[in-house]
Motif scaffolding. Sequence first.
Motif, PDB file in Angstrom:
ATOM      1  N   LEU A  46      -8.468 -18.886  20.270  1.00  0.00           N
ATOM      2  CA  LEU A  46      -8.661 -20.036  21.144  1.00  0.00           C
ATOM      3  C   LEU A  46      -7.360 -20.829  21.280  1.00  0.00           C
ATOM      4  O   LEU A  46      -6.528 -20.833  20.369  1.00  0.00           O
ATOM      5  CB  LEU A  46      -9.764 -20.940  20.588  1.00  0.00           C
ATOM      6  N   ASN A  47      -7.201 -21.485  22.383  1.00  0.00           N
ATOM      7  CA  ASN A  47      -6.067 -22.387  22.648  1.00  0.00           C
ATOM      8  C   ASN A  47      -4.698 -21.710  22.612  1.00  0.00           C
ATOM      9  O   ASN A  47      -3.731 -22.278  22.098  1.00  0.00           O
ATOM     10  CB  ASN A  47      -6.097 -23.575  21.666  1.00  0.00           C
ATOM     11  N   PRO A  48      -4.571 -20.495  23.169  1.00  0.00           N
ATOM     12  CA  PRO A  48      -3.271 -19.811  23.095  1.00  0.00           C
ATOM     13  C   PRO A  48      -2.143 -20.574  23.797  1.00  0.00           C
ATOM     14  O   PRO A  48      -0.996 -20.477  23.369  1.00  0.00           O
ATOM     15  CB  PRO A  48      -3.538 -18.461  23.780  1.00  0.00           C
ATOM     16  N   ASP A  49      -2.484 -21.337  24.841  1.00  0.00           N
ATOM     17  CA  ASP A  49      -1.454 -22.124  25.531  1.00  0.00           C
ATOM     18  C   ASP A  49      -0.815 -23.143  24.587  1.00  0.00           C
ATOM     19  O   ASP A  49       0.417 -23.293  24.555  1.00  0.00           O
ATOM     20  CB  ASP A  49      -2.053 -22.828  26.760  1.00  0.00           C
ATOM     21  N   SER A  66       0.448 -14.179  13.995  1.00  0.00           N
ATOM     22  CA  SER A  66      -0.248 -12.891  14.121  1.00  0.00           C
ATOM     23  C   SER A  66      -1.067 -12.832  15.409  1.00  0.00           C
ATOM     24  O   SER A  66      -1.091 -11.803  16.076  1.00  0.00           O
ATOM     25  CB  SER A  66      -1.170 -12.660  12.918  1.00  0.00           C
ATOM     26  N   TRP A  67      -1.734 -13.940  15.741  1.00  0.00           N
ATOM     27  CA  TRP A  67      -2.506 -13.964  16.995  1.00  0.00           C
ATOM     28  C   TRP A  67      -1.587 -13.694  18.183  1.00  0.00           C
ATOM     29  O   TRP A  67      -1.913 -12.914  19.063  1.00  0.00           O
ATOM     30  CB  TRP A  67      -3.192 -15.309  17.196  1.00  0.00           C
ATOM     31  N   LYS A  68      -0.437 -14.341  18.162  1.00  0.00           N
ATOM     32  CA  LYS A  68       0.510 -14.162  19.274  1.00  0.00           C
ATOM     33  C   LYS A  68       1.003 -12.721  19.329  1.00  0.00           C
ATOM     34  O   LYS A  68       1.062 -12.112  20.401  1.00  0.00           O
ATOM     35  CB  LYS A  68       1.686 -15.125  19.122  1.00  0.00           C
ATOM     36  N   ALA A  69       1.357 -12.162  18.164  1.00  0.00           N
ATOM     37  CA  ALA A  69       1.867 -10.792  18.111  1.00  0.00           C
ATOM     38  C   ALA A  69       0.835  -9.785  18.620  1.00  0.00           C
ATOM     39  O   ALA A  69       1.206  -8.737  19.157  1.00  0.00           O
ATOM     40  CB  ALA A  69       2.278 -10.447  16.675  1.00  0.00           C
ATOM     41  N   ARG A  70      -0.462 -10.106  18.466  1.00  0.00           N
ATOM     42  CA  ARG A  70      -1.529  -9.213  18.922  1.00  0.00           C
ATOM     43  C   ARG A  70      -2.028  -9.588  20.317  1.00  0.00           C
ATOM     44  O   ARG A  70      -3.128  -9.181  20.711  1.00  0.00           O
ATOM     45  CB  ARG A  70      -2.705  -9.252  17.939  1.00  0.00           C
ATOM     46  N   GLY A  71      -1.240 -10.383  21.057  1.00  0.00           N
ATOM     47  CA  GLY A  71      -1.664 -10.769  22.394  1.00  0.00           C
ATOM     48  C   GLY A  71      -2.785 -11.782  22.390  1.00  0.00           C
ATOM     49  O   GLY A  71      -3.675 -11.739  23.237  1.00  0.00           O
ATOM     50  N   LYS A 104      -7.465 -12.320  17.493  1.00  0.00           N
ATOM     51  CA  LYS A 104      -7.564 -12.541  16.050  1.00  0.00           C
ATOM     52  C   LYS A 104      -7.844 -11.218  15.324  1.00  0.00           C
ATOM     53  O   LYS A 104      -8.117 -10.206  15.955  1.00  0.00           O
ATOM     54  CB  LYS A 104      -8.674 -13.552  15.744  1.00  0.00           C
ATOM     55  N   GLY A 105      -7.784 -11.258  14.029  1.00  0.00           N
ATOM     56  CA  GLY A 105      -8.028 -10.077  13.212  1.00  0.00           C
ATOM     57  C   GLY A 105      -9.402  -9.481  13.404  1.00  0.00           C
ATOM     58  O   GLY A 105      -9.594  -8.279  13.232  1.00  0.00           O
ATOM     59  N   ASP A 106     -10.378 -10.320  13.785  1.00  0.00           N
ATOM     60  CA  ASP A 106     -11.739  -9.824  14.009  1.00  0.00           C
ATOM     61  C   ASP A 106     -11.947  -9.331  15.443  1.00  0.00           C
ATOM     62  O   ASP A 106     -13.070  -9.099  15.873  1.00  0.00           O
ATOM     63  CB  ASP A 106     -12.776 -10.906  13.670  1.00  0.00           C
ATOM     64  N   LYS A 107     -10.850  -9.168  16.178  1.00  0.00           N
ATOM     65  CA  LYS A 107     -10.826  -8.657  17.559  1.00  0.00           C
ATOM     66  C   LYS A 107     -11.340  -9.663  18.598  1.00  0.00           C
ATOM     67  O   LYS A 107     -11.434  -9.344  19.769  1.00  0.00           O
ATOM     68  CB  LYS A 107     -11.626  -7.344  17.700  1.00  0.00           C
TER      69      LYS A 107
END
Length: 145
Positions: free
Chosen positions: A99-102, A84-89, A92-95
């Motif tokens: 962290l650590n997207p790489d 979900s984090w990836k799909a939203r760029g 997180k859900g709380d906007k």
Amino acid sequence: MKTVTIYTDGACSGNPGPGGWGAILQYGEFKKELSGGEAHTTNNRMELTGVITALEALKEPCVVELYSDSKYVIDALQKGWAKSWKARGWVKGDKKPALNPDLWDRLLGLCERHTVHLHWVKGHADNPFNNRCDELAVAESRKYR
């Protein structure tokens, strides 16, 4: 597909601070230990790096029984948060930014290559493989003090 059992753990002295990770890969009678570290990192980055490095060590797609004491790793994968984090760029859900997207991006790709079954284990308890991964991770983190 081959079934491989993997145990991983991460450690950090201070957060951030010097950190390390350890992994044990088992296939039949074969066992391989991996470990590494960084001078300035976080515990969660080391937890992720341990899992990523262990999965990257597999030469072909495998069924993986992955054991970790990191709720951060297990929950984010099992509950679909990381996808979900990836799909939203990487939000997180709380906007707030994830962290650590790489590292999450690399891990999600590896989870598409392998069939990963996730297992949470209690840290610093009676699991000898988890305890050995902790020893490896702590030893690596000490190299950077």
